[in-house]
Design a protein around this motif. Structure first.
Motif, PDB file in Angstrom:
ATOM      1  N   ASN A   2      70.299  55.016  27.717  1.00 13.49           N
ATOM      2  CA  ASN A   2      69.708  53.936  26.944  1.00 13.49           C
ATOM      3  C   ASN A   2      70.791  53.088  26.282  1.00 13.49           C
ATOM      4  O   ASN A   2      71.980  53.394  26.349  1.00 13.49           O
ATOM      5  N   GLU A 283      48.579  50.106  31.285  1.00 22.29           N
ATOM      6  CA  GLU A 283      49.753  50.923  31.585  1.00 22.29           C
ATOM      7  C   GLU A 283      49.332  52.247  32.205  1.00 22.29           C
ATOM      8  O   GLU A 283      48.249  52.774  31.910  1.00 22.29           O
ATOM      9  N   PHE A 347      64.588  47.295  27.159  1.00 24.23           N
ATOM     10  CA  PHE A 347      64.164  47.819  28.458  1.00 24.23           C
ATOM     11  C   PHE A 347      65.156  48.879  28.906  1.00 24.23           C
ATOM     12  O   PHE A 347      66.353  48.626  28.979  1.00 24.23           O
ATOM     13  N   ASP A 348      64.679  50.056  29.201  1.00 19.04           N
ATOM     14  CA  ASP A 348      65.532  51.155  29.644  1.00 19.04           C
ATOM     15  C   ASP A 348      65.180  51.536  31.078  1.00 19.04           C
ATOM     16  O   ASP A 348      64.333  52.387  31.313  1.00 19.04           O
ATOM     17  N   ASN A 349      65.803  50.842  32.020  1.00 16.71           N
ATOM     18  CA  ASN A 349      65.564  51.110  33.440  1.00 16.71           C
ATOM     19  C   ASN A 349      64.061  51.060  33.745  1.00 16.71           C
ATOM     20  O   ASN A 349      63.520  51.937  34.387  1.00 16.71           O
ATOM     21  N   GLU A 350      63.409  50.003  33.293  1.00 15.74           N
ATOM     22  CA  GLU A 350      61.956  49.882  33.413  1.00 15.74           C
ATOM     23  C   GLU A 350      61.567  49.026  34.608  1.00 15.74           C
ATOM     24  O   GLU A 350      62.239  48.059  34.958  1.00 15.74           O
ATOM     25  N   ASP A 351      60.445  49.375  35.208  1.00 18.70           N
ATOM     26  CA  ASP A 351      59.902  48.648  36.351  1.00 18.70           C
ATOM     27  C   ASP A 351      59.612  47.201  35.958  1.00 18.70           C
ATOM     28  O   ASP A 351      59.201  46.911  34.831  1.00 18.70           O
ATOM     29  N   VAL A 354      56.240  46.529  34.333  1.00 19.43           N
ATOM     30  CA  VAL A 354      56.153  46.964  32.937  1.00 19.43           C
ATOM     31  C   VAL A 354      56.873  45.958  32.046  1.00 19.43           C
ATOM     32  O   VAL A 354      56.374  45.573  30.979  1.00 19.43           O
ATOM     33  N   VAL A 355      58.058  45.535  32.480  1.00 21.59           N
ATOM     34  CA  VAL A 355      58.843  44.567  31.719  1.00 21.59           C
ATOM     35  C   VAL A 355      58.056  43.275  31.520  1.00 21.59           C
ATOM     36  O   VAL A 355      57.961  42.734  30.410  1.00 21.59           O
ATOM     37  N   SER A 377      64.099  47.427  38.790  1.00 22.84           N
ATOM     38  CA  SER A 377      64.085  47.955  37.429  1.00 22.84           C
ATOM     39  C   SER A 377      65.189  47.291  36.618  1.00 22.84           C
ATOM     40  O   SER A 377      66.195  46.834  37.171  1.00 22.84           O
ATOM     41  N   SER A 379      67.357  46.931  32.582  1.00 18.63           N
ATOM     42  CA  SER A 379      67.748  47.438  31.275  1.00 18.63           C
ATOM     43  C   SER A 379      68.331  46.284  30.477  1.00 18.63           C
ATOM     44  O   SER A 379      68.975  45.390  31.031  1.00 18.63           O
TER      45      SER A 379
END
Length: 413
Positions: A2, A283, A347-351, A354-355, A377, A379
């Motif tokens: 993160n 979600e 954003f932590d390595n999020e799709d 989702v972002v 994805s 970050s």
């Protein structure tokens, strides 16, 4: 990794405190494009400490030079030459080069017009969200909190509802009046709901504080029951629950009145604690993150909101993740979970989906997709109050997606 972990690792590099393993890890992350947003943020923070001449667009780098010199002169390998020593020297030079690359790269990014988004003339209409919500009283009356003046905005049951200058709703108890409907002897309920592009804070009748994220709502009674304090949540909220002594004997072993958060897919039981709940219906999973105290999270069946199919106890720093097939507990990044409350996107390595749902809820925009988005994805960390184009530029740094803005619609391709 993160943002906080990466920031600490980068700080160790600047201070020349990195181990060989940590330096290798940092170099590996640099090649991962999903971390470009994080690295840009780190670079801009580094740039703030570095003077440059705006007339020549040249970074003077006085601070950088000191840091580079410290890195290159520190802990040089022994005179005996072997592969390990050669790699150590090479590693420090690469690390120094990376530091220079990050600091200058951030400045270049600010000057780089080639990364401008394709927009029309309506992009300025897309503004960041703010303190917007509607208070729905038990009699059905609706009060737009964004338009309401500060001070008392309603009187109901045994309390006065006040709006503070900080943009907060507070329930202040009065000495008289009833807290139930005289005709039915049923408790009176209020609801606060935020739209897309809105957020709000409320102090409940028991003194507990709730921060509502965009597109969320909380329903609560004006008088809590004698056996529990029950609220109903949709969307996302951060809670700071106060401890209240139970009026009934033997409510539980602690003598405290339980506070219960009931959402679409779970029931949370607490006494006094700080935690975040993310239960948006769109979600795939529900996330509950505990910062302080302890909570019991119950996964619910679809038919009975009080029938738990499973339950977990969370400790501070843990997060439960409930999806359609799994219910797991893991270590939490509490800063990331509550970044929205503190004014940031993290954003932590999020799709990408989702972002973009987070962005669309906050900026009240539509999102469309063109092409295959699998495996995309991201970050990064950025203020929620910046122009939406700056947020999209950060995502566009990965060069795996591009954005087009037309009116209130963003197309991802």
């Amino acid at each position: 990794m993160n943002y906080r972990e990466l920031s600490l690792l980068f700080e160790k590099l600047v201070k020349n405190e990195c181990t060989e393993k940590e330096a290798d890890q940092l170099l590996e992350l640099l090649s991962d494009r999903s971390y470009d947003g994080f690295f840009r943020q780190l670079a801009e923070e580094q740039l703030k400490q570095t003077e440059y001449d705006p007339t020549t667009d040249e970074v003077s780098g006085e601070l950088l030079n000191r840091q580079l010199e410290a890195i290159l002169n520190a802990d040089q390998p022994s005179k005996k030459v072997n592969k390990k020593n050669v790699w150590q020297l090479h590693r420090w030079y690469i690390a120094a080069g990376m530091l220079l690359f990050l600091a200058i790269g951030a400045y270049v990014f600010k000057k780089d017009t080639s990364k401008e988004l394709l927009t029309d003339n309506h992009q300025q209409k897309i503004s960041a969200g703010g303190n917007k919500a509607v208070l729905i009283l038990s009699n059905g009356k609706r009060i737009n909190l964004a338009d309401a003046a500060n001070g008392a905005i309603a009187a109901q049951a045994n309390f006065t509802i006040k709006k503070t200058k900080e943009g907060m709703i507070v329930y202040q108890a009065n000495a008289a009046s009833e807290t139930t409907d005289p005709a039915t002897d049923q408790p009176l309920f209020n609801t606060i709901t935020t739209p897309d592009g809105g957020q709000y804070q409320v102090v409940l009748p028991d003194g507990s504080k709730v921060w509502l994220n965009a597109a969320s709502s909380i329903k609560f009674p004006t008088r809590f029951a004698s056996n529990e304090r029950l609220v109903e949540l949709t969307g996302e909220a951060y809670f700071e629950v106060v401890k209240v002594l139970a009026h009934k004997e033997k409510v539980n072993k602690t003598g405290k009145l339980p506070f219960v958060v009931l959402s679409n897919r779970q029931r949370i039981e607490v006494l006094g604690t700080r935690f975040n709940v993310n239960d948006y219906h769109e979600e795939n999973s529900v996330k509950t993150t505990l910062l302080e105290g302890s909570v019991k999270v119950n996964a619910l069946t679809g038919d009975d909101q009080h029938a738990a199919i499973n339950a977990v106890m969370l400790k501070p720093g843990q997060q439960s993740d409930l999806d359609r097939s799994n219910f797991k507990v893991s270590a939490a990044d509490t800063a990331a979970a509550t970044a929205w409350k503190n004014g940031f996107f993290q954003f932590d390595n999020e799709d990408i989906h989702v972002v973009m749902r987070k962005i669309s809820r906050w900026y009240n925009i539509e999102v469309d997709y063109q092409g295959d988005m699998r495996g995309k994805s991201f970050s990064g960390v950025i203020s929620k109050y910046t122009n939406v184009t700056e947020v999209l530029k950060m995502l566009q740094l990965t060069e795996s997606v591009s954005f087009t803005i037309k009116g209130h619609k963003i197309t991802v391709s």
